[in-house]
Design an enzyme around this catalytic site. Structure first.
Site, PDB file in Angstrom:
ATOM      1  N   ASP A  30       0.857  -1.192   0.000  1.00  0.00           N
ATOM      2  CA  ASP A  30       0.000   0.000   0.000  1.00  0.00           C
ATOM      3  C   ASP A  30       0.894   1.243   0.000  1.00  0.00           C
ATOM      4  O   ASP A  30       1.894   1.306   0.717  1.00  0.00           O
ATOM      5  CB  ASP A  30      -0.892  -0.025   1.252  1.00  0.00           C
ATOM      6  CG  ASP A  30      -2.035   0.972   1.174  1.00  0.00           C
ATOM      7  OD1 ASP A  30      -3.190   0.554   1.128  1.00  0.00           O
ATOM      8  OD2 ASP A  30      -1.759   2.192   1.162  1.00  0.00           O
ATOM      9  N   GLY A  93     -15.147   3.454   3.461  1.00  0.00           N
ATOM     10  CA  GLY A  93     -13.761   3.822   3.202  1.00  0.00           C
ATOM     11  C   GLY A  93     -13.167   3.231   1.935  1.00  0.00           C
ATOM     12  O   GLY A  93     -11.967   3.354   1.703  1.00  0.00           O
ATOM     13  N   HIS A 100     -10.087  -5.176  -2.991  1.00  0.00           N
ATOM     14  CA  HIS A 100      -8.740  -5.343  -2.471  1.00  0.00           C
ATOM     15  C   HIS A 100      -8.826  -5.652  -0.990  1.00  0.00           C
ATOM     16  O   HIS A 100      -9.591  -5.038  -0.246  1.00  0.00           O
ATOM     17  CB  HIS A 100      -7.873  -4.106  -2.733  1.00  0.00           C
ATOM     18  CG  HIS A 100      -8.474  -2.796  -2.355  1.00  0.00           C
ATOM     19  ND1 HIS A 100      -9.480  -2.189  -3.082  1.00  0.00           N
ATOM     20  CD2 HIS A 100      -8.226  -1.950  -1.317  1.00  0.00           C
ATOM     21  CE1 HIS A 100      -9.808  -1.043  -2.514  1.00  0.00           C
ATOM     22  NE2 HIS A 100      -9.065  -0.872  -1.422  1.00  0.00           N
TER      23      HIS A 100
END
Lengths: 114, 114
Positions: A30, A93, A100
């Site tokens: 990330d 969110g 993912h």
């Protein structure tokens, strides 16, 4: 031509720090890590959100969890513990609409999970 | 005789507020809800943690995510958004060693997820 950034990562058109991949799944770091280890596991095929999963996706969806197990071992967090998270919808969110699985480890975690 | 509380819930030996079940998966309300909707999806078979998943479990693991989609629609949070979370190991907050997917919705969520 897809405009999906995660499709492009899966296809190698956008660089990412890929730590694991197989025929079905790609796992990469990330860009805004929320833990010492913070990875994203995605399917190569485009599925926008959890709401778009159907029964034919069962094995593929499960492979995201199997990939989490695999990369947790690889990253050295299998024993210390890790948390996986998937958000469905902007209200929860989700910011990229290609499913993912967040895989986080390397620090303590509080509860509730956000 | 299993001593696993989630095996007992799946077998109907311990009561729980079950909101959905099929051949492979049971979903019931968390006794310590962290959101207006807080459910746990478990497989009927005993798998202690994510570290114990193997390739043969792919479809079963995926059915936990499919169950999340199904109950999100049923509980009216499919559009407002929901977050699913699985903890692996005590260090990540796993307290019952039978894998379970937390499904949370009905309120805003912050980031990081704990």
């Amino acid at each position: 031509m897809t405009e999906c950034i995660f499709c492009k990562i899966a296809q190698g058109e956008i660089p990412a720090e890929i730590v694991y991949e197989n025929e079905d799944v790609v796992v990469f770091r990330d860009l805004n890590p929320q833990a010492p280890i913070h990875l994203l596991a995605i399917p190569r095929v485009h599925i926008a959100s959890m709401n778009d999963l159907d029964n034919a996706h069962a094995a593929l969806a499960g492979k995201l969890l199997l990939a989490a197990k695999t990369v947790a071992a690889q990253e050295g967090i299998a024993d210390s513990g890790y948390r996986v998270v998937m958000n469905c919808g902007e209200g929860a969110g989700q910011t990229v609409f290609h499913i993912h699985l967040h895989i986080l480890g390397g620090r303590p975690f509080s509860w509730p999970p956000g």
